[in-house]
Design a protein around this motif. Structure first.
Motif, PDB file in Angstrom:
ATOM      1  N   SER A 183      12.357  79.796  43.445  1.00 35.58           N
ATOM      2  CA  SER A 183      10.984  78.825  43.621  1.00 35.58           C
ATOM      3  C   SER A 183      10.221  78.977  42.354  1.00 35.58           C
ATOM      4  O   SER A 183       9.826  77.838  41.644  1.00 35.58           O
ATOM      5  N   VAL A 184      10.359  79.789  41.834  1.00 33.38           N
ATOM      6  CA  VAL A 184       9.177  80.049  40.682  1.00 33.38           C
ATOM      7  C   VAL A 184      10.070  78.970  39.730  1.00 33.38           C
ATOM      8  O   VAL A 184       9.565  77.652  38.553  1.00 33.38           O
ATOM      9  N   VAL A 185      11.767  79.065  39.038  1.00 37.22           N
ATOM     10  CA  VAL A 185      12.387  78.509  38.403  1.00 37.22           C
ATOM     11  C   VAL A 185      12.153  76.755  38.368  1.00 37.22           C
ATOM     12  O   VAL A 185      11.493  75.799  37.717  1.00 37.22           O
ATOM     13  N   ALA A 186      13.141  76.607  39.968  1.00 35.80           N
ATOM     14  CA  ALA A 186      12.638  75.350  39.560  1.00 35.80           C
ATOM     15  C   ALA A 186      11.171  74.417  39.985  1.00 35.80           C
ATOM     16  O   ALA A 186      11.153  73.520  39.502  1.00 35.80           O
ATOM     17  N   GLY A 187      10.240  74.428  40.595  1.00 38.30           N
ATOM     18  CA  GLY A 187       8.706  74.598  40.108  1.00 38.30           C
ATOM     19  C   GLY A 187       8.145  74.955  38.749  1.00 38.30           C
ATOM     20  O   GLY A 187       7.593  73.536  38.659  1.00 38.30           O
ATOM     21  N   PHE A 188       8.698  75.063  38.022  1.00 36.05           N
ATOM     22  CA  PHE A 188       8.596  75.206  36.664  1.00 36.05           C
ATOM     23  C   PHE A 188       8.966  73.912  36.123  1.00 36.05           C
ATOM     24  O   PHE A 188       8.312  72.914  35.652  1.00 36.05           O
ATOM     25  N   VAL A 189      10.181  73.427  36.481  1.00 34.31           N
ATOM     26  CA  VAL A 189      10.994  72.388  35.977  1.00 34.31           C
ATOM     27  C   VAL A 189      10.113  71.433  37.032  1.00 34.31           C
ATOM     28  O   VAL A 189       9.772  70.362  36.457  1.00 34.31           O
ATOM     29  N   THR A 190       9.920  71.292  37.678  1.00 30.63           N
ATOM     30  CA  THR A 190       9.309  70.222  38.962  1.00 30.63           C
ATOM     31  C   THR A 190       7.709  70.174  37.958  1.00 30.63           C
ATOM     32  O   THR A 190       6.981  68.509  37.558  1.00 30.63           O
ATOM     33  N   TRP A 191       7.246  70.562  37.617  1.00 26.54           N
ATOM     34  CA  TRP A 191       5.967  70.513  37.049  1.00 26.54           C
ATOM     35  C   TRP A 191       5.783  70.276  36.067  1.00 26.54           C
ATOM     36  O   TRP A 191       4.979  68.892  35.614  1.00 26.54           O
ATOM     37  N   LEU A 192       7.231  70.314  34.923  1.00 25.09           N
ATOM     38  CA  LEU A 192       6.494  70.133  34.077  1.00 25.09           C
ATOM     39  C   LEU A 192       7.434  68.167  33.884  1.00 25.09           C
ATOM     40  O   LEU A 192       6.897  67.497  32.836  1.00 25.09           O
ATOM     41  N   PHE A 193       8.018  67.406  34.812  1.00 25.76           N
ATOM     42  CA  PHE A 193       8.452  66.538  34.572  1.00 25.76           C
ATOM     43  C   PHE A 193       7.440  65.560  35.121  1.00 25.76           C
ATOM     44  O   PHE A 193       7.104  64.550  34.483  1.00 25.76           O
ATOM     45  N   GLY A 194       6.469  66.511  36.371  1.00 26.14           N
ATOM     46  CA  GLY A 194       5.011  65.603  36.468  1.00 26.14           C
ATOM     47  C   GLY A 194       4.280  65.506  36.141  1.00 26.14           C
ATOM     48  O   GLY A 194       2.808  64.311  36.162  1.00 26.14           O
ATOM     49  N   LEU A 195       4.391  65.453  34.528  1.00 25.11           N
ATOM     50  CA  LEU A 195       3.529  65.657  33.109  1.00 25.11           C
ATOM     51  C   LEU A 195       3.613  63.308  33.448  1.00 25.11           C
ATOM     52  O   LEU A 195       2.776  63.054  32.699  1.00 25.11           O
ATOM     53  N   MET A 196       4.256  63.365  33.257  1.00 24.87           N
ATOM     54  CA  MET A 196       4.853  61.916  33.369  1.00 24.87           C
ATOM     55  C   MET A 196       3.919  60.740  34.025  1.00 24.87           C
ATOM     56  O   MET A 196       3.952  60.046  33.802  1.00 24.87           O
ATOM     57  N   THR A 197       4.055  61.562  35.136  1.00 22.21           N
ATOM     58  CA  THR A 197       3.632  60.886  36.208  1.00 22.21           C
ATOM     59  C   THR A 197       2.318  60.876  35.913  1.00 22.21           C
ATOM     60  O   THR A 197       1.182  59.984  35.672  1.00 22.21           O
ATOM     61  N   VAL A 198       1.526  62.438  36.165  1.00 23.81           N
ATOM     62  CA  VAL A 198       0.097  62.150  35.501  1.00 23.81           C
ATOM     63  C   VAL A 198      -0.393  61.881  34.297  1.00 23.81           C
ATOM     64  O   VAL A 198      -1.684  60.727  34.800  1.00 23.81           O
ATOM     65  N   PHE A 199       0.422  61.502  33.021  1.00 24.43           N
ATOM     66  CA  PHE A 199      -0.324  60.805  32.394  1.00 24.43           C
ATOM     67  C   PHE A 199      -0.177  58.712  32.266  1.00 24.43           C
ATOM     68  O   PHE A 199      -0.874  58.063  31.808  1.00 24.43           O
ATOM     69  N   SER A 200       0.517  58.558  33.260  1.00 20.50           N
ATOM     70  CA  SER A 200       1.216  56.890  33.702  1.00 20.50           C
ATOM     71  C   SER A 200      -0.037  56.651  34.647  1.00 20.50           C
ATOM     72  O   SER A 200      -0.507  55.181  34.067  1.00 20.50           O
ATOM     73  N   PHE A 201      -0.974  56.989  34.748  1.00 20.07           N
ATOM     74  CA  PHE A 201      -2.395  56.766  35.409  1.00 20.07           C
ATOM     75  C   PHE A 201      -3.581  57.126  33.919  1.00 20.07           C
ATOM     76  O   PHE A 201      -4.650  55.511  34.846  1.00 20.07           O
ATOM     77  N   ASN A 202      -3.164  56.984  33.315  1.00 18.94           N
ATOM     78  CA  ASN A 202      -4.844  56.980  32.186  1.00 18.94           C
ATOM     79  C   ASN A 202      -3.571  57.031  31.029  1.00 18.94           C
ATOM     80  O   ASN A 202      -3.664  56.191  30.151  1.00 18.94           O
ATOM     81  N   LEU A 203      -3.639  58.392  29.968  1.00 18.75           N
ATOM     82  CA  LEU A 203      -3.203  58.213  28.933  1.00 18.75           C
ATOM     83  C   LEU A 203      -1.990  56.854  28.232  1.00 18.75           C
ATOM     84  O   LEU A 203      -2.258  56.703  27.653  1.00 18.75           O
ATOM     85  N   TRP A 204      -1.551  56.962  29.243  1.00 12.19           N
ATOM     86  CA  TRP A 204       0.362  55.948  29.265  1.00 12.19           C
ATOM     87  C   TRP A 204      -0.049  55.016  29.628  1.00 12.19           C
ATOM     88  O   TRP A 204       0.899  53.832  30.673  1.00 12.19           O
ATOM     89  N   SER A 205      -1.454  54.177  30.869  1.00 10.65           N
ATOM     90  CA  SER A 205      -1.243  53.476  31.453  1.00 10.65           C
ATOM     91  C   SER A 205      -0.868  52.090  31.266  1.00 10.65           C
ATOM     92  O   SER A 205      -0.704  51.040  32.008  1.00 10.65           O
ATOM     93  N   GLU A 206      -0.753  52.363  29.250  1.00  7.93           N
ATOM     94  CA  GLU A 206      -0.381  50.546  28.563  1.00  7.93           C
ATOM     95  C   GLU A 206       1.193  50.605  28.077  1.00  7.93           C
ATOM     96  O   GLU A 206       1.028  49.779  28.111  1.00  7.93           O
ATOM     97  N   VAL A 207       2.070  52.453  28.990  1.00  9.48           N
ATOM     98  CA  VAL A 207       3.767  51.989  28.135  1.00  9.48           C
ATOM     99  C   VAL A 207       4.033  51.533  29.320  1.00  9.48           C
ATOM    100  O   VAL A 207       4.164  52.268  30.997  1.00  9.48           O
ATOM    101  N   LYS A 208       4.780  50.508  28.928  1.00 10.01           N
ATOM    102  CA  LYS A 208       5.933  49.756  29.929  1.00 10.01           C
ATOM    103  C   LYS A 208       6.917  49.909  29.487  1.00 10.01           C
ATOM    104  O   LYS A 208       6.858  48.689  28.480  1.00 10.01           O
ATOM    105  N   PRO A 209       7.839  51.330  29.452  1.00  4.83           N
ATOM    106  CA  PRO A 209       8.771  50.999  28.891  1.00  4.83           C
ATOM    107  C   PRO A 209      10.083  50.574  28.708  1.00  4.83           C
ATOM    108  O   PRO A 209      10.472  49.847  27.934  1.00  4.83           O
ATOM    109  N   MET A 210       9.498  49.438  29.705  1.00  2.00           N
ATOM    110  CA  MET A 210      10.827  48.128  29.962  1.00  2.00           C
ATOM    111  C   MET A 210      10.358  46.775  30.626  1.00  2.00           C
ATOM    112  O   MET A 210      11.186  45.464  31.286  1.00  2.00           O
TER     113      MET A 210
END
Ligand code: PHE
Length: 460
Positions: free
Chosen positions: A351-378
């Motif tokens: 659980s710790v391993v899987a949770g950590f990986v997910t948490w890291l991926f989650g940063l993409m979403t965290v930033f999508s609403f603020n720091l990266w809100s203007e990043v439109k990759p496609m």
């Protein structure tokens, strides 16, 4: 002939326990947060109709197939696919379906957790009476303040992932099986209370019309794909969550009955949420296509104007968090079960391993609403011109990975597994229902998914 395998992870205590767990997986942010906002963005009625058709002709047969495969394999989806492919004397490449599901689970949970974090934050915002008497503008600005602060989002995301991993670490029967038993009914009751409020909002009819009166001119090919993708997402299909839960299902339970029960409950919750939200949207002159913030910008208005609103509001968000929680654990269970089976880890470590990986991926979403809100990759593609990283993750997983996974599950169950195995596992007699199911998974479901895919890319 009964299935000879036993799960090393344990088993649900009863058929009812499975129904509750699978409903816990199915009912979540998808129903209450996502369904209303995508219905709003895609014009309402026609979208809702397509979604309902997809639940009936694609969702239910695939859910049965997933539960059946899981129960026959009795292992993590990856190892189940390997075992059943061997049993069916077909290609070992089917194991990749298990892997794709694990990846989809990580990606979905990574953003799911961030949104669940918003719900957590709203428990405190509603409970403190912050929304009392506020106008739509005031409510909106509270939402904007929250999502534009990456630190706050990160903190809530971290808390939610930790909550999820704690439950996952405790295993199949620990804690959640018990909690879901009374939380699900409570959520139902509270949704009725909210629909009651919406009833008196002055725009109930308009809301209902928006939701149930189909106007196909408002629905694009992409909208149809989104409706189908949502049928998979909301029923937790196409990535192994229901499969792994099926692997803990006692042998005697009727797969058809449990699948239908879960699907009906899931659909009811989504429709109730829509009926609670759209009247409030119209009564306050809000935009139905407001996007992912929709419920966070509408329901607090309702709570701010009803008696004991702070209490009901807090209760609502607590229940929403629980609904999200019981879905989140199923998103990560396929990966954790595999780590235990193949990497010799205990559940805590896995659980710790899987949770950590997910948490890291989650940063993409965290930033999508603020720091990266203007990043439109496609932004080069018309349909994705305004899509943030979060929007793309959501699109990729819900509208592509889950339907593709579901398509392969249907093909495996309908064409690769022997008829004898599925007759045996489904145990619905040989007269009408079994042939109907088999016809659906062999022909209707795969063809429907392929047509919707081709239609969305403009080929059909
Ligand atoms: N069905 C869940 C919801 O509607 C989300 C989910 C998707 C859970 C896929 C598990 C697997 O919120």
């Amino acid at each position: 002939m009964d299935s000879p395998r036993k799960s090393i992870h344990g088993q649900w205590s009863s058929r009812l326990a499975f129904i509750l767990a699978a409903t816990g997986s199915a009912v979540g942010l998808g129903n209450i947060w996502k369904f209303p906002y995508i219905a709003g963005e895609n014009g309402g009625g026609a979208f809702v109709l397509i979604y309902l058709v997809c639940i009936a002709v694609i969702g239910i047969p695939i859910m049965m197939a997933e539960v059946m495969i899981g129960r026959r394999g009795r292992q993590s989806p990856i190892n189940t696919m390997r075992a059943l492919a061997t049993e069916a004397k077909t290609s070992r490449a089917w194991v990749l379906l298990g892997w794709a599901g694990v990846l989809a689970g990580f990606l979905i949970l990574s953003y799911y957790s961030v949104i669940a974090g918003w719900a957590l934050a709203y428990v405190f915002r509603t409970g403190s009476g912050l929304f009392t008497g506020l106008t739509a503008d005031g409510v909106q600005s509270i939402f904007t303040t929250l999502v534009s602060d990456p630190e706050r989002l990160l903190a809530w995301h971290t808390i939610f992932i930790t909550m999820t991993m704690v439950v996952v670490a405790r295993g199949v029967r620990g804690g959640l099986e018990k909690a879901v038993k009374f939380l699900m009914p409570a959520l139902f009751v509270l949704l009725f209370v909210l629909v009651g409020f919406a009833w008196n909002s002055g725009s109930f009819e308009q809301g209902i019309e928006f939701l149930f009166q189909p106007d196909f001119s408002k629905l694009s090919a992409n909208g149809i794909l989104i409706a189908m993708g949502h049928a998979f997402f909301t029923l937790s299909l196409g990535m192994g969550a229901i499969m792994v839960y099926g692997s803990y299902l006692p042998s005697g339970a009727s797969i058809a009955k449990v699948s239908i029960a879960v699907s009906i409950m899931d659909t009811l919750v989504a429709l109730l949420a829509g009926m609670a939200i759209f009247p409030v949207v119209f009564a306050n002159g809000l935009e139905p296509g407001a996007g992912p913030g929709l419920i966070f910008q509408t329901l607090p208005i309702a709570f701010g104007h009803m008696e004991y609103g702070a209490f009901f509001g807090m209760l609502f968000f607590v229940l929403l968090v629980f609904a999200a929680w019981s879905s989140a654990i199923s998103l990560i269970e396929p990966a954790v079960a595999w780590l235990v089976e193949n990497r010799g880890m205990n559940r805590v470590m896995a659980s710790v391993v899987a949770g950590f990986v997910t948490w890291l991926f989650g940063l993409m979403t965290v930033f999508s609403f603020n720091l990266w809100s203007e990043v439109k990759p496609m932004s080069g593609f018309e349909v994705f011109k305004d899509s943030t990283v979060f929007d793309l993750l959501d699109y990729l997983t819900a509208n592509i990975m889950l339907p593709a996974g579901g398509l392969l599950i249907a093909i495996f169950a309908g064409w690769k597994m022997s008829r004898a195995s599925s007759v045996d596992e489904l145990a619905m007699g040989d007269r009408f229902f079994y042939p109907l199911w088999r016809f659906l998974v062999r022909y209707i479901t795969p063809v429907a998914v392929i047509i919707v895919f081709l239609n969305a890319i403009g080929i059909f």
